[in-house]
Design a protein around this motif. Structure first.
Motif, mmCIF file in Angstrom:
data_model
loop_
_atom_site.group_PDB
_atom_site.id
_atom_site.type_symbol
_atom_site.label_atom_id
_atom_site.label_comp_id
_atom_site.label_asym_id
_atom_site.label_seq_id
_atom_site.Cartn_x
_atom_site.Cartn_y
_atom_site.Cartn_z
ATOM 1 N N TYR A 57 48.941 61.996 42.254
ATOM 2 C CA TYR A 57 49.624 60.702 42.396
ATOM 3 C C TYR A 57 48.913 59.641 41.564
ATOM 4 N N TYR A 58 47.590 59.574 41.691
ATOM 5 C CA TYR A 58 46.840 58.583 40.926
ATOM 6 C C TYR A 58 46.854 58.904 39.444
ATOM 7 N N VAL A 111 50.217 57.626 38.230
ATOM 8 C CA VAL A 111 50.283 56.160 38.183
ATOM 9 C C VAL A 111 49.427 55.615 37.034
ATOM 10 N N SER A 144 54.976 52.487 49.901
ATOM 11 C CA SER A 144 54.151 51.627 49.061
ATOM 12 C C SER A 144 54.812 50.276 48.899
ATOM 13 N N LYS A 183 55.532 47.839 43.589
ATOM 14 C CA LYS A 183 54.920 48.182 42.305
ATOM 15 C C LYS A 183 54.618 49.678 42.187
ATOM 16 N N GLU A 184 54.820 50.425 43.264
ATOM 17 C CA GLU A 184 54.542 51.855 43.250
ATOM 18 C C GLU A 184 55.787 52.623 43.695
ATOM 19 N N SER A 242 45.594 49.123 49.190
ATOM 20 C CA SER A 242 47.026 49.001 48.951
ATOM 21 C C SER A 242 47.843 49.535 50.118
ATOM 22 N N SER A 284 50.183 51.736 49.829
ATOM 23 C CA SER A 284 50.273 53.190 49.679
ATOM 24 C C SER A 284 49.028 53.884 50.215
#
Length: 454
Positions: free
Chosen positions: A201-202, A205, A272, A275-276, A325, A327
């Protein structure tokens, strides 16, 4: 040896033999939860889901007692805030082993200790005590005659690798070269695994569009989007494998071999801030379902096909007290009240039916606010190229309802999703569909009953 103790030892031996046959999927249990269920309730959840491996962030004694005589393999943790004392005092390390490990074995099947978590990248001033802490703890295990059952390691994040792609040229950040040499030497000497927190996921992103979402979610890639390592010509169908191979190559670059990689945290957030957008229930369910299937098929990775990668899913409960965050609070597959965010099975889903048990209670329905023209286009695709079984919603059939496209499209979308989710199918349809806990076939039934009453 007493009969009870002999029985416990035999059970541990059988479990060790059983788990040597292939990779496993376990789960992380975090504690940043405002209303965490009791230890006994958590163990009941683990049993119901047939989860046989858990990673605790600490060494909570209530959990260790509750896990006794279950056969579940347990990884306990030394929290980051205890590492400094552990790495500066051999007696402190010995005391920790005696109180948190030796006191619970053999009834509780403790097999690993995670010493700290991402220490080098999150608490860099503790770097110099990491290996001494491992060594002191290992001496204590040896003194307690537990060094063969319990292994020691320390989880690292992908931030330890300067440039993870292509995997063949990946190396650890040179800032930590001295510590990593000692750490890898410790793992090699003790037969322990390199612990990796691998979070595609990271990676997705941070990539800002470099990698397609399908690549992060284990979904099939378009032939024009195939991702290959130019140095080895190995093709990567998912980011998880690329991360693991980048770690293997980083280890190799430091002249170490035969150190297995174990993934201590991997998952996907289900909620989230705006923005995600990739953090949603559909993607979380897809990632975790596909991850479990991928790990349990024992296929290894492109550069390490014979090295199976046991993995701990992140995580059991969403941690609403976790700072950061939105998320970051939403990785759990369950809420703290033990209700499911989405349904997930920890058994081998590779042989599951087309209507995957991982989707029980989850339905793909049409978005009622979507334009009817867009719904019609998605419906045509689902019943055409998507190969959904749309016979029941054809003219003259029981569920045909020409004046309620939302209900009819929901029927088709849900059939497609349940047939194809295990192989990468999604519930999106160009943003005209969403995940729901309401069976779409019921809405058609209600509509038909309502019409018959007029």
């Amino acid at each position: 040896m007493s009969p009870d103790r002999l029985e416990a030892v035999l059970m541990l031996l059988m479990l060790m033999v059983y788990n040597a046959s292939g990779a496993f999927v376990g789960i992380n249990i975090g504690t940043n939860v405002s209303d965490l269920p009791s230890a006994s309730d958590i163990v009941s959840i683990l049993k119901a889901k047939k989860i046989q491996h858990v990673r605790l962030v600490d060494s909570d004694h209530e959990m260790l007692v509750a896990l006794a005589n279950t056969g579940i393999e347990v990884m306990v943790g030394v929290p980051n805030n205890q590492l400094l004392r552990m790495g500066q005092s051999r007696p402190t390390a010995a005391d920790w082993i005696n109180k948190n490990v030796a006191a619970y074995i053999p009834a509780t099947n403790i097999t690993y200790i995670a010493v700290g978590d991402e220490i080098l990248t999150t608490v860099p001033n503790a770097a110099l005590v990491l290996v001494p802490a491992l060594q002191f703890l290992q001496s204590a295990l040896l003194a307690a005659n537990l060094n063969t059952q319990v292994k020691l390691s320390s989880p690292h994040s992908m931030d330890m690798i300067s440039k993870a792609f292509p995997p063949s040229t990946a190396t650890f950040n040179s800032t930590w070269s001295s510590v990593m040499l000692q750490y890898l030497g410790f793992l090699k000497k003790t037969g322990s695994s390199f612990m990796l927190n691998a979070q595609p996921y990271y990676g997705y992103v941070k990539g800002q569009g470099v990698f397609p979402l399908e690549y992060a979610l284990f979904r099939s890639l378009n032939p024009n989007s195939q991702i290959a390592d130019p140095n080895t010509n190995l093709f990567y169908t998912n980011m998880f494998d690329a991360m693991v191979d980048a770690t293997y190559n980083s280890i190799k670059a430091m002249n170490f071999t035969d150190i297995p990689v174990m993934v201590t945290a991997s998952g996907w957030p289900w909620h989230s801030a705006r923005k995600e957008p990739a953090a949603d229930v559909d993607n979380a369910l897809a990632y975790n379902t596909n991850l479990i299937r991928h790990v349990l098929n024992n296929s290894g990775t492109p550069s390490q096909p014979n090295n199976q990668v046991s993995t701990y899913l992140f995580e059991l409960f969403s941690e609403d007290l976790r700072s950061g965050s939105v998320s970051g609070e939403s990785w759990g597959i369950m809420f703290s009240n033990a209700s499911a965010v989405y349904s997930l099975t920890f058994e081998d889903v590779a042989t599951a039916s087309t209507d995957s048990p991982a989707l029980h209670g989850m339905f793909c329905v049409a978005n009622s606010s979507a334009p009817h023209s867009a719904l019609k286009q998605s419906l045509d695709w689902a019943c055409g190229p998507g190969s959904a079984n749309c016979s029941a919603i054809q003219p003259g059939q029981p569920c045909y309802k020409p004046d309620d496209i939302v209900a009819v499209a929901s029927y088709a979308f849900n059939d497609y999703y349940h047939r194809t989710q295990a192989s990468g199918g999604t519930c999106n349809f160009n943003s005209t569909a969403t995940i729901s806990s309401t069976d779409p076939s019921l809405s058609i039934h209600v509509s038909l009953v309502s019409l018959s009453q007029h």
